[in-house]
Design a protein around this motif. Structure first.
Motif, PDB file in Angstrom:
ATOM      1  N   LEU A  24       0.811  -1.135  -0.039  1.00 42.44           N
ATOM      2  CA  LEU A  24      -0.061   0.201   0.115  1.00 42.44           C
ATOM      3  C   LEU A  24       0.876   1.215  -0.081  1.00 42.44           C
ATOM      4  N   GLU A  25       2.103   1.264   0.876  1.00 42.13           N
ATOM      5  CA  GLU A  25       2.793   2.520   0.724  1.00 42.13           C
ATOM      6  C   GLU A  25       3.489   2.632  -0.568  1.00 42.13           C
ATOM      7  N   THR A  26       3.724   1.404  -1.244  1.00 44.85           N
ATOM      8  CA  THR A  26       4.317   1.756  -2.667  1.00 44.85           C
ATOM      9  C   THR A  26       3.360   2.159  -3.432  1.00 44.85           C
ATOM     10  N   GLN A  27       2.027   1.734  -3.517  1.00 45.85           N
ATOM     11  CA  GLN A  27       1.119   2.066  -4.498  1.00 45.85           C
ATOM     12  C   GLN A  27       0.688   3.798  -4.092  1.00 45.85           C
ATOM     13  N   LEU A  28       0.774   4.001  -2.960  1.00 45.18           N
ATOM     14  CA  LEU A  28       0.548   5.466  -2.429  1.00 45.18           C
ATOM     15  C   LEU A  28       1.771   6.402  -2.993  1.00 45.18           C
ATOM     16  N   ALA A  29       2.979   5.869  -2.935  1.00 54.27           N
ATOM     17  CA  ALA A  29       4.085   6.789  -3.470  1.00 54.27           C
ATOM     18  C   ALA A  29       3.966   6.927  -4.842  1.00 54.27           C
ATOM     19  N   GLY A  30       3.518   5.532  -5.678  1.00 50.06           N
ATOM     20  CA  GLY A  30       3.147   6.028  -6.953  1.00 50.06           C
ATOM     21  C   GLY A  30       2.149   6.800  -7.345  1.00 50.06           C
ATOM     22  N   MET A  31       1.058   6.896  -6.544  1.00 51.01           N
ATOM     23  CA  MET A  31       0.045   7.691  -6.866  1.00 51.01           C
ATOM     24  C   MET A  31       0.469   9.075  -6.642  1.00 51.01           C
ATOM     25  N   GLU A  32       1.403   9.323  -5.569  1.00 53.74           N
ATOM     26  CA  GLU A  32       1.821  10.907  -5.255  1.00 53.74           C
ATOM     27  C   GLU A  32       2.693  11.389  -6.497  1.00 53.74           C
ATOM     28  N   ALA A  33       3.517  10.516  -6.966  1.00 54.25           N
ATOM     29  CA  ALA A  33       4.330  10.961  -8.114  1.00 54.25           C
ATOM     30  C   ALA A  33       3.399  10.922  -9.197  1.00 54.25           C
ATOM     31  N   GLN A  34       2.435  10.426  -9.516  1.00 55.28           N
ATOM     32  CA  GLN A  34       1.439  10.449 -10.728  1.00 55.28           C
ATOM     33  C   GLN A  34       0.820  11.846 -10.463  1.00 55.28           C
ATOM     34  N   GLU A  35       0.308  12.194  -9.370  1.00 56.70           N
ATOM     35  CA  GLU A  35      -0.394  13.425  -8.919  1.00 56.70           C
ATOM     36  C   GLU A  35       0.402  14.719  -9.150  1.00 56.70           C
ATOM     37  N   GLN A  36       1.800  14.395  -8.774  1.00 56.36           N
ATOM     38  CA  GLN A  36       2.573  15.727  -9.197  1.00 56.36           C
ATOM     39  C   GLN A  36       3.093  15.996 -10.411  1.00 56.36           C
ATOM     40  N   ALA A  37       3.163  14.746 -11.510  1.00 52.59           N
ATOM     41  CA  ALA A  37       2.962  15.034 -12.626  1.00 52.59           C
ATOM     42  C   ALA A  37       2.132  15.719 -13.339  1.00 52.59           C
ATOM     43  N   GLN A  38       0.724  15.313 -13.039  1.00 54.39           N
ATOM     44  CA  GLN A  38      -0.582  16.121 -13.227  1.00 54.39           C
ATOM     45  C   GLN A  38      -0.547  17.304 -13.003  1.00 54.39           C
ATOM     46  N   HIS A  39       0.031  17.559 -11.837  1.00 57.82           N
ATOM     47  CA  HIS A  39      -0.036  19.032 -11.493  1.00 57.82           C
ATOM     48  C   HIS A  39       0.962  19.839 -12.209  1.00 57.82           C
ATOM     49  N   GLN A  40       2.016  19.156 -12.759  1.00 62.00           N
ATOM     50  CA  GLN A  40       2.890  20.042 -13.592  1.00 62.00           C
ATOM     51  C   GLN A  40       2.488  20.189 -15.027  1.00 62.00           C
ATOM     52  N   GLN A  41       1.690  19.265 -15.416  1.00 59.84           N
ATOM     53  CA  GLN A  41       0.804  19.478 -16.671  1.00 59.84           C
ATOM     54  C   GLN A  41       0.009  20.501 -16.637  1.00 59.84           C
ATOM     55  N   ILE A  42      -0.768  20.505 -15.584  1.00 58.24           N
ATOM     56  CA  ILE A  42      -1.655  21.380 -15.304  1.00 58.24           C
ATOM     57  C   ILE A  42      -1.317  22.957 -15.376  1.00 58.24           C
ATOM     58  N   ASP A  43      -0.048  23.120 -14.801  1.00 55.48           N
ATOM     59  CA  ASP A  43       0.765  24.385 -14.914  1.00 55.48           C
ATOM     60  C   ASP A  43       0.863  24.600 -16.100  1.00 55.48           C
ATOM     61  N   HIS A  44       1.423  23.701 -17.190  1.00 49.19           N
ATOM     62  CA  HIS A  44       1.596  24.123 -18.284  1.00 49.19           C
ATOM     63  C   HIS A  44       0.514  24.438 -19.317  1.00 49.19           C
ATOM     64  N   LEU A  45      -0.933  24.157 -18.842  1.00 48.36           N
ATOM     65  CA  LEU A  45      -1.936  24.260 -19.489  1.00 48.36           C
ATOM     66  C   LEU A  45      -2.137  25.756 -19.853  1.00 48.36           C
ATOM     67  N   ASP A  46      -1.773  26.613 -18.987  1.00 50.19           N
ATOM     68  CA  ASP A  46      -1.721  28.234 -19.307  1.00 50.19           C
ATOM     69  C   ASP A  46      -0.952  28.516 -20.478  1.00 50.19           C
ATOM     70  N   ASP A  47       0.120  27.957 -20.694  1.00 48.81           N
ATOM     71  CA  ASP A  47       1.053  28.220 -21.621  1.00 48.81           C
ATOM     72  C   ASP A  47       0.268  27.910 -23.216  1.00 48.81           C
ATOM     73  N   TYR A  48      -0.513  26.580 -22.947  1.00 46.23           N
ATOM     74  CA  TYR A  48      -1.153  26.116 -24.095  1.00 46.23           C
ATOM     75  C   TYR A  48      -2.307  26.961 -24.571  1.00 46.23           C
ATOM     76  N   ILE A  49      -2.793  27.333 -23.318  1.00 47.97           N
ATOM     77  CA  ILE A  49      -4.215  28.329 -23.720  1.00 47.97           C
ATOM     78  C   ILE A  49      -3.765  29.382 -24.450  1.00 47.97           C
ATOM     79  N   ASP A  50      -2.728  29.973 -24.146  1.00 48.41           N
ATOM     80  CA  ASP A  50      -2.354  31.294 -24.311  1.00 48.41           C
ATOM     81  C   ASP A  50      -1.856  31.051 -25.769  1.00 48.41           C
ATOM     82  N   ALA A  51      -1.164  29.974 -26.158  1.00 51.89           N
ATOM     83  CA  ALA A  51      -0.806  29.753 -27.508  1.00 51.89           C
ATOM     84  C   ALA A  51      -2.194  29.634 -28.631  1.00 51.89           C
ATOM     85  N   VAL A  52      -3.287  28.771 -27.962  1.00 52.48           N
ATOM     86  CA  VAL A  52      -4.184  28.461 -28.734  1.00 52.48           C
ATOM     87  C   VAL A  52      -4.986  29.772 -28.844  1.00 52.48           C
ATOM     88  N   ASP A  53      -5.053  30.809 -27.873  1.00 49.04           N
ATOM     89  CA  ASP A  53      -5.660  32.141 -27.789  1.00 49.04           C
ATOM     90  C   ASP A  53      -5.236  33.010 -28.830  1.00 49.04           C
TER      91      ASP A  53
END
Length: 75
Positions: A24-53
């Motif tokens: 369970l701890e291993t799964q949790l660590a994997g989920m945390e890493a995945q969540e962090q990667a998703q947050h980084q992608q969300i942070d870059h959405l602003d750049d993509y939205i500006d480019a599309v705009d």
């Protein structure tokens, strides 16, 4: 004898629970890493939205210019 068997069963159960906890701890660590990667992608959405705009604005400007050219009377 019964007491020895009960102790063995308890130790076996503790071992199984520890393994489950480790998994369970291993799964949790994997989920945390995945969540962090998703947050980084969300942070870059602003750049993509500006480019599309920017592209959309350019297309609108081009389309409006094209319509004006088509509507001009031909000499």
């Amino acid at each position: 004898m019964r007491r020895e068997q009960s102790r063995h069963e308890t130790q076996q159960r503790i071992h199984e629970l520890r393994e489950t906890l480790n998994e369970l701890e291993t799964q949790l660590a994997g989920m945390e890493a995945q969540e962090q990667a998703q947050h980084q992608q969300i942070d870059h959405l602003d750049d993509y939205i500006d480019a599309v705009d920017t592209k959309l604005s350019s297309l609108q400007l081009f389309w409006n210019s094209l319509k004006q050219e088509w509507r001009k009377p031909k000499a």
